[in-house]
Design a protein around this motif. Sequence first.
Motif, PDB file in Angstrom:
ATOM      1  N   UNK A  71      -2.155  -9.778   8.757  1.00 27.98           N
ATOM      2  CA  UNK A  71      -0.782  -9.230   8.044  1.00 27.98           C
ATOM      3  C   UNK A  71      -2.148  -8.120   7.265  1.00 27.98           C
ATOM      4  N   UNK A  72      -3.089  -8.114   7.499  1.00 27.26           N
ATOM      5  CA  UNK A  72      -3.974  -6.851   6.830  1.00 27.26           C
ATOM      6  C   UNK A  72      -3.767  -5.912   8.408  1.00 27.26           C
ATOM      7  N   UNK A  73      -3.765  -6.108   8.795  1.00 29.71           N
ATOM      8  CA  UNK A  73      -3.942  -4.819  10.661  1.00 29.71           C
ATOM      9  C   UNK A  73      -2.399  -5.061  10.399  1.00 29.71           C
ATOM     10  N   UNK A  74      -1.763  -5.374  10.088  1.00 29.83           N
ATOM     11  CA  UNK A  74       0.055  -5.110  10.064  1.00 29.83           C
ATOM     12  C   UNK A  74       0.699  -3.921   9.231  1.00 29.83           C
ATOM     13  N   UNK A  75      -0.083  -4.550   7.680  1.00 28.76           N
ATOM     14  CA  UNK A  75      -0.091  -3.174   7.121  1.00 28.76           C
ATOM     15  C   UNK A  75      -1.152  -2.089   6.946  1.00 28.76           C
ATOM     16  N   UNK A 158     -10.373  12.152   6.862  1.00 32.98           N
ATOM     17  CA  UNK A 158     -10.597  11.332   5.351  1.00 32.98           C
ATOM     18  C   UNK A 158      -9.981   9.803   6.039  1.00 32.98           C
ATOM     19  N   UNK A 159     -10.606   8.998   6.782  1.00 37.79           N
ATOM     20  CA  UNK A 159     -10.409   7.756   7.267  1.00 37.79           C
ATOM     21  C   UNK A 159      -9.495   6.838   6.072  1.00 37.79           C
ATOM     22  N   UNK A 160      -8.558   5.650   6.217  1.00 36.62           N
ATOM     23  CA  UNK A 160      -8.565   4.517   5.271  1.00 36.62           C
ATOM     24  C   UNK A 160      -8.398   3.671   5.710  1.00 36.62           C
ATOM     25  N   UNK A 161      -8.739   2.265   4.930  1.00 32.03           N
ATOM     26  CA  UNK A 161      -8.168   1.690   5.239  1.00 32.03           C
ATOM     27  C   UNK A 161      -7.843   0.270   3.919  1.00 32.03           C
ATOM     28  N   UNK A 162      -7.386  -1.517   4.233  1.00 31.01           N
ATOM     29  CA  UNK A 162      -6.957  -2.047   3.879  1.00 31.01           C
ATOM     30  C   UNK A 162      -7.749  -2.429   3.505  1.00 31.01           C
ATOM     31  N   UNK A 163      -7.952  -3.707   2.274  1.00 27.10           N
ATOM     32  CA  UNK A 163      -9.022  -4.397   1.896  1.00 27.10           C
ATOM     33  C   UNK A 163      -8.748  -5.706   2.051  1.00 27.10           C
TER      34      UNK A 163
END
Length: 261
Positions: A71-75, A158-163
């Motif tokens: 789910x984290x990668x999907x989001x 300017x990278x972004x990731x879900x934690x």
Amino acid sequence: MSGSFGITHSEERKAARQDLERLKKEHNFLEPDRGDLDDPNIKWRFSKPDYTQANLEYMKGKTKNHPAGSLELVVENLVKRWEMEASHFQDLDQWTTINKEKYRAQANGGQVFSAEETWKVGNYNWLMAGCKKELYDAEKEDFESSHRHFRGAFTKGFPWEVLEVFSGPPTVAFSWRHWAHFTGQYMGSQGAGELIELYGFGVVELDEYTKITALNIYYKPDEFVEALKGDISPDKLSKGKALVGPGCPYVQSINSHSNGV
């Protein structure tokens, strides 16, 4: 939440691609899915973006490695596709990630922007609409100037990731991290390669077709600009749990339910 900074020289792009493929092989990393950028029907606002350098910086600096199908990668990929469309599609009707009629975007409980308004002003300006005007006056900036300021500051992306994802569809609540090395200039302030990290919380409402109808983002834009201007040290920026803990109403709600209150 923007990360689309392409590199211009073919040799640099080739070297970045080689590094990126090495990291994918060594660490089982997955490249972000931003949709079919080779679709000939897309009308680009400027030109087709190249995410090679941005993806490399993402892989080099991320703290999570979400597995395929999680789910984290999907989001994470949904948000990255949304960012690509918002930053690069010429026509709002081309966006595949939002329900245009219902879509609303809001930062820190402030001004609510419609799809048309977000397309016009750009992501930076609606996200920073509540920033102190002496730090950043969103009403005096347009799409082009806002992107110029921040792309000029973060020359390698300017990278972004879900934690972490706290709840699944149709209401998706998640914490996130946004980071970059300040290697360029921001409104006359010269960076020296300092790591700038932003932490925040997001809530996305989805319709039955998994298109975004509402996007609410919580973070501290004033601190972000103060760090770029040199008013505070980057290590003074709010970190993780301190930011998305008791200050966010969605975290409060989730914690209340988990505690049986």
